[in-house]
Design a protein around this motif. Structure first.
Motif, PDB file in Angstrom:
ATOM      1  N   GLU A  68      43.203  44.640  38.257  1.00 47.99           N
ATOM      2  CA  GLU A  68      42.061  44.009  38.926  1.00 47.99           C
ATOM      3  C   GLU A  68      40.917  45.000  39.164  1.00 47.99           C
ATOM      4  O   GLU A  68      39.743  44.619  39.075  1.00 47.99           O
ATOM      5  CB  GLU A  68      42.531  43.427  40.267  1.00 47.99           C
ATOM      6  N   THR A  69      41.239  46.260  39.436  1.00 43.18           N
ATOM      7  CA  THR A  69      40.210  47.221  39.827  1.00 43.18           C
ATOM      8  C   THR A  69      39.951  48.303  38.790  1.00 43.18           C
ATOM      9  O   THR A  69      39.081  49.147  39.000  1.00 43.18           O
ATOM     10  CB  THR A  69      40.626  47.907  41.143  1.00 43.18           C
ATOM     11  N   GLU A  70      40.683  48.306  37.672  1.00 37.43           N
ATOM     12  CA  GLU A  70      40.501  49.331  36.649  1.00 37.43           C
ATOM     13  C   GLU A  70      39.076  49.241  36.076  1.00 37.43           C
ATOM     14  O   GLU A  70      38.707  48.223  35.470  1.00 37.43           O
ATOM     15  CB  GLU A  70      41.536  49.140  35.537  1.00 37.43           C
ATOM     16  N   PRO A  71      38.248  50.278  36.240  1.00 38.77           N
ATOM     17  CA  PRO A  71      36.830  50.151  35.872  1.00 38.77           C
ATOM     18  C   PRO A  71      36.568  50.024  34.378  1.00 38.77           C
ATOM     19  O   PRO A  71      35.556  49.439  33.976  1.00 38.77           O
ATOM     20  CB  PRO A  71      36.198  51.434  36.438  1.00 38.77           C
ATOM     21  N   ASP A  72      37.438  50.564  33.540  1.00 39.05           N
ATOM     22  CA  ASP A  72      37.166  50.590  32.104  1.00 39.05           C
ATOM     23  C   ASP A  72      37.792  49.426  31.340  1.00 39.05           C
ATOM     24  O   ASP A  72      37.690  49.369  30.108  1.00 39.05           O
ATOM     25  CB  ASP A  72      37.671  51.911  31.499  1.00 39.05           C
ATOM     26  N   LEU A  73      38.405  48.493  32.047  1.00 39.11           N
ATOM     27  CA  LEU A  73      39.081  47.384  31.371  1.00 39.11           C
ATOM     28  C   LEU A  73      38.119  46.209  31.225  1.00 39.11           C
ATOM     29  O   LEU A  73      37.509  45.769  32.203  1.00 39.11           O
ATOM     30  CB  LEU A  73      40.311  46.959  32.173  1.00 39.11           C
ATOM     31  N   PRO A  74      37.946  45.660  30.019  1.00 43.27           N
ATOM     32  CA  PRO A  74      37.070  44.487  29.856  1.00 43.27           C
ATOM     33  C   PRO A  74      37.594  43.295  30.648  1.00 43.27           C
ATOM     34  O   PRO A  74      38.813  43.094  30.775  1.00 43.27           O
ATOM     35  CB  PRO A  74      37.122  44.214  28.348  1.00 43.27           C
ATOM     36  N   ASP A  75      36.676  42.490  31.165  1.00 43.59           N
ATOM     37  CA  ASP A  75      37.087  41.329  31.953  1.00 43.59           C
ATOM     38  C   ASP A  75      37.939  40.364  31.136  1.00 43.59           C
ATOM     39  O   ASP A  75      38.844  39.713  31.680  1.00 43.59           O
ATOM     40  CB  ASP A  75      35.852  40.606  32.496  1.00 43.59           C
ATOM     41  N   ALA A  94      38.720  35.474  40.701  1.00 45.09           N
ATOM     42  CA  ALA A  94      38.451  36.496  39.691  1.00 45.09           C
ATOM     43  C   ALA A  94      38.836  36.011  38.298  1.00 45.09           C
ATOM     44  O   ALA A  94      38.092  36.217  37.323  1.00 45.09           O
ATOM     45  CB  ALA A  94      39.207  37.772  40.035  1.00 45.09           C
ATOM     46  N   VAL A  95      39.979  35.359  38.181  1.00 46.64           N
ATOM     47  CA  VAL A  95      40.418  34.855  36.877  1.00 46.64           C
ATOM     48  C   VAL A  95      39.403  33.861  36.332  1.00 46.64           C
ATOM     49  O   VAL A  95      39.083  33.859  35.128  1.00 46.64           O
ATOM     50  CB  VAL A  95      41.823  34.219  36.995  1.00 46.64           C
ATOM     51  N   ALA A  96      38.863  32.996  37.196  1.00 47.01           N
ATOM     52  CA  ALA A  96      37.846  32.030  36.752  1.00 47.01           C
ATOM     53  C   ALA A  96      36.585  32.747  36.262  1.00 47.01           C
ATOM     54  O   ALA A  96      35.974  32.322  35.271  1.00 47.01           O
ATOM     55  CB  ALA A  96      37.514  31.081  37.894  1.00 47.01           C
ATOM     56  N   ARG A  97      36.191  33.833  36.912  1.00 50.52           N
ATOM     57  CA  ARG A  97      35.014  34.586  36.471  1.00 50.52           C
ATOM     58  C   ARG A  97      35.289  35.318  35.158  1.00 50.52           C
ATOM     59  O   ARG A  97      34.468  35.298  34.235  1.00 50.52           O
ATOM     60  CB  ARG A  97      34.600  35.612  37.534  1.00 50.52           C
ATOM     61  N   TRP A  98      36.458  35.970  35.074  1.00 50.37           N
ATOM     62  CA  TRP A  98      36.790  36.726  33.873  1.00 50.37           C
ATOM     63  C   TRP A  98      36.875  35.819  32.650  1.00 50.37           C
ATOM     64  O   TRP A  98      36.612  36.245  31.531  1.00 50.37           O
ATOM     65  CB  TRP A  98      38.118  37.462  34.065  1.00 50.37           C
ATOM     66  N   ALA A  99      37.265  34.555  32.869  1.00 51.77           N
ATOM     67  CA  ALA A  99      37.420  33.625  31.747  1.00 51.77           C
ATOM     68  C   ALA A  99      36.095  33.328  31.062  1.00 51.77           C
ATOM     69  O   ALA A  99      36.083  32.834  29.923  1.00 51.77           O
ATOM     70  CB  ALA A  99      38.062  32.331  32.237  1.00 51.77           C
ATOM     71  N   ARG A 100      34.972  33.613  31.722  1.00 53.46           N
ATOM     72  CA  ARG A 100      33.661  33.353  31.121  1.00 53.46           C
ATOM     73  C   ARG A 100      33.253  34.454  30.143  1.00 53.46           C
ATOM     74  O   ARG A 100      32.249  34.310  29.445  1.00 53.46           O
ATOM     75  CB  ARG A 100      32.609  33.229  32.226  1.00 53.46           C
ATOM     76  N   GLN A 101      34.012  35.539  30.108  1.00 52.01           N
ATOM     77  CA  GLN A 101      33.704  36.662  29.227  1.00 52.01           C
ATOM     78  C   GLN A 101      34.508  36.550  27.931  1.00 52.01           C
ATOM     79  O   GLN A 101      35.529  35.842  27.881  1.00 52.01           O
ATOM     80  CB  GLN A 101      34.005  37.985  29.930  1.00 52.01           C
ATOM     81  N   PRO A 102      34.080  37.241  26.873  1.00 57.85           N
ATOM     82  CA  PRO A 102      34.843  37.191  25.620  1.00 57.85           C
ATOM     83  C   PRO A 102      36.284  37.643  25.838  1.00 57.85           C
ATOM     84  O   PRO A 102      36.540  38.614  26.547  1.00 57.85           O
ATOM     85  CB  PRO A 102      34.078  38.166  24.709  1.00 57.85           C
ATOM     86  N   SER A 103      37.188  36.922  25.227  1.00 59.16           N
ATOM     87  CA  SER A 103      38.606  37.252  25.382  1.00 59.16           C
ATOM     88  C   SER A 103      38.932  38.597  24.730  1.00 59.16           C
ATOM     89  O   SER A 103      38.350  38.956  23.710  1.00 59.16           O
ATOM     90  CB  SER A 103      39.474  36.159  24.748  1.00 59.16           C
ATOM     91  N   ARG A 104      39.840  39.323  25.340  1.00 56.97           N
ATOM     92  CA  ARG A 104      40.352  40.572  24.801  1.00 56.97           C
ATOM     93  C   ARG A 104      41.866  40.556  24.967  1.00 56.97           C
ATOM     94  O   ARG A 104      42.386  39.984  25.927  1.00 56.97           O
ATOM     95  CB  ARG A 104      39.774  41.777  25.533  1.00 56.97           C
ATOM     96  N   PRO A 105      42.608  41.167  24.063  1.00 57.31           N
ATOM     97  CA  PRO A 105      44.071  41.151  24.193  1.00 57.31           C
ATOM     98  C   PRO A 105      44.546  41.958  25.400  1.00 57.31           C
ATOM     99  O   PRO A 105      43.834  42.854  25.880  1.00 57.31           O
ATOM    100  CB  PRO A 105      44.543  41.790  22.884  1.00 57.31           C
ATOM    101  N   VAL A 106      45.728  41.615  25.872  1.00 59.09           N
ATOM    102  CA  VAL A 106      46.359  42.416  26.916  1.00 59.09           C
ATOM    103  C   VAL A 106      46.624  43.809  26.343  1.00 59.09           C
ATOM    104  O   VAL A 106      47.271  43.928  25.301  1.00 59.09           O
ATOM    105  CB  VAL A 106      47.694  41.788  27.369  1.00 59.09           C
ATOM    106  N   PRO A 107      46.132  44.879  26.958  1.00 55.33           N
ATOM    107  CA  PRO A 107      46.427  46.218  26.443  1.00 55.33           C
ATOM    108  C   PRO A 107      47.931  46.450  26.370  1.00 55.33           C
ATOM    109  O   PRO A 107      48.673  46.067  27.274  1.00 55.33           O
ATOM    110  CB  PRO A 107      45.765  47.140  27.470  1.00 55.33           C
ATOM    111  N   ASP A 108      48.381  47.048  25.284  1.00 59.14           N
ATOM    112  CA  ASP A 108      49.817  47.244  25.099  1.00 59.14           C
ATOM    113  C   ASP A 108      50.431  48.055  26.238  1.00 59.14           C
ATOM    114  O   ASP A 108      51.564  47.798  26.651  1.00 59.14           O
ATOM    115  CB  ASP A 108      50.083  47.943  23.766  1.00 59.14           C
TER     116      ASP A 108
END
Length: 254
Positions: A221-228, A180-194
């Motif tokens: 991992e499963t939160e639907p509204d969190l950007p990859d 999953a981390v390898a797949r998410w890395a292909r998406q635009p980076s977003r900061p860790v939500p505070d």
């Protein structure tokens, strides 16, 4: 998981651990930027002693994440070469050989990490419960990162049994997260939500509650509204503590 302004309490790490001698919580770093000495007591080479080193490794990582300087020492007995080799395989960073530290270096805190029942000298103490089976050879052929995750799934004061079902669950989780981390890395980076960063730090600042850190990651991992991209940054941030090499498969073919 909406992002929110980071509370001032998260400006720096405030790690509190339970002193096994008194049962009371104490600051692991009572003085800002003051040196904390972590002294690890391992009497031999078995799975419980490897777990002692792993808990100390997590403690050192946590302190360093908060900017606390650490002097980490290993005081041991038999089969030290085997113990150090096993620790290296588990991704545990090296500890210095323990010299005569009776005079100290002006440490603000001294923390001893030892197996239950092992005698230590004065100072705050973390007791580490046994890990079974005791013979590290019973885990031959297991990815060391799988063994590390299996040991991290229980709080350090709780015994852990390295049964095949436990190792299988850790093996599946590690493979899923790395993929999953390898797949998410292909998406635009977003900061860790505070809010997520806060819950991670609340967990590891509370007596090194690594199982709660893992629970936070399962929710991320499963939160639907969190950007990859935010999922990726969250897992990479948490892995600074976990040491599971979650970004290992970046760039690998799908």
């Amino acid at each position: 998981m909406p992002a929110c302004a980071r509370p001032p309490a998260y400006a720096r790490l405030v790690l509190r651990i339970t002193d096994a001698r008194t049962g009371e919580p104490v600051d692991a770093a009572p003085a800002r930027r003051g040196l904390t000495r972590v002294e690890v007591h391992a009497s031999g080479f078995d799975t419980t002693n490897l777990r002692v080193l792993l808990v100390a490794d997590v403690l050192v990582r946590t302190l360093e994440l908060g900017g606390t300087p650490v002097w980490a020492l290993l005081t041991g007995g038999r089969r030290q070469a085997e113990l150090r080799a096993g620790a290296t395989a588990l991704g545990i960073r090296p500890f210095e050989d323990s010299p005569d530290v009776s005079a100290g270096l002006g440490e603000a805190q001294v923390i001893h990490v030892a197996g239950e029942g092992d005698a230590t000298t004065d100072g705050v103490r973390i007791d580490v419960a046994p890990a079974h089976p005791e013979n590290p050879g019973t885990s031959d052929g297991t990815d060391p990162a799988v063994l590390r995750l299996a040991l991290l799934t229980r709080h350090h004061d709780t015994p852990v049994r390295l049964e095949e079902a436990v190792l299988d669950e850790a093996r599946g989780t590690l493979a899923r997260w790395r993929g999953a981390v390898a797949r998410w890395a292909r998406q635009p980076s977003r900061p860790v939500p505070d809010e997520v960063r806060g819950r991670l730090r609340d967990a590891w600042e509370d007596d090194l509650d690594v199982p709660r850190v893992l629970d936070v990651l399962r929710r991320v991992e499963t939160e639907p509204d969190l950007p990859d991209g935010a999922r990726f940054e969250t897992f990479a941030y948490a892995d600074r503590l976990l040491g599971l090499d979650l970004t290992r498969d970046l760039g690998a073919p799908s």
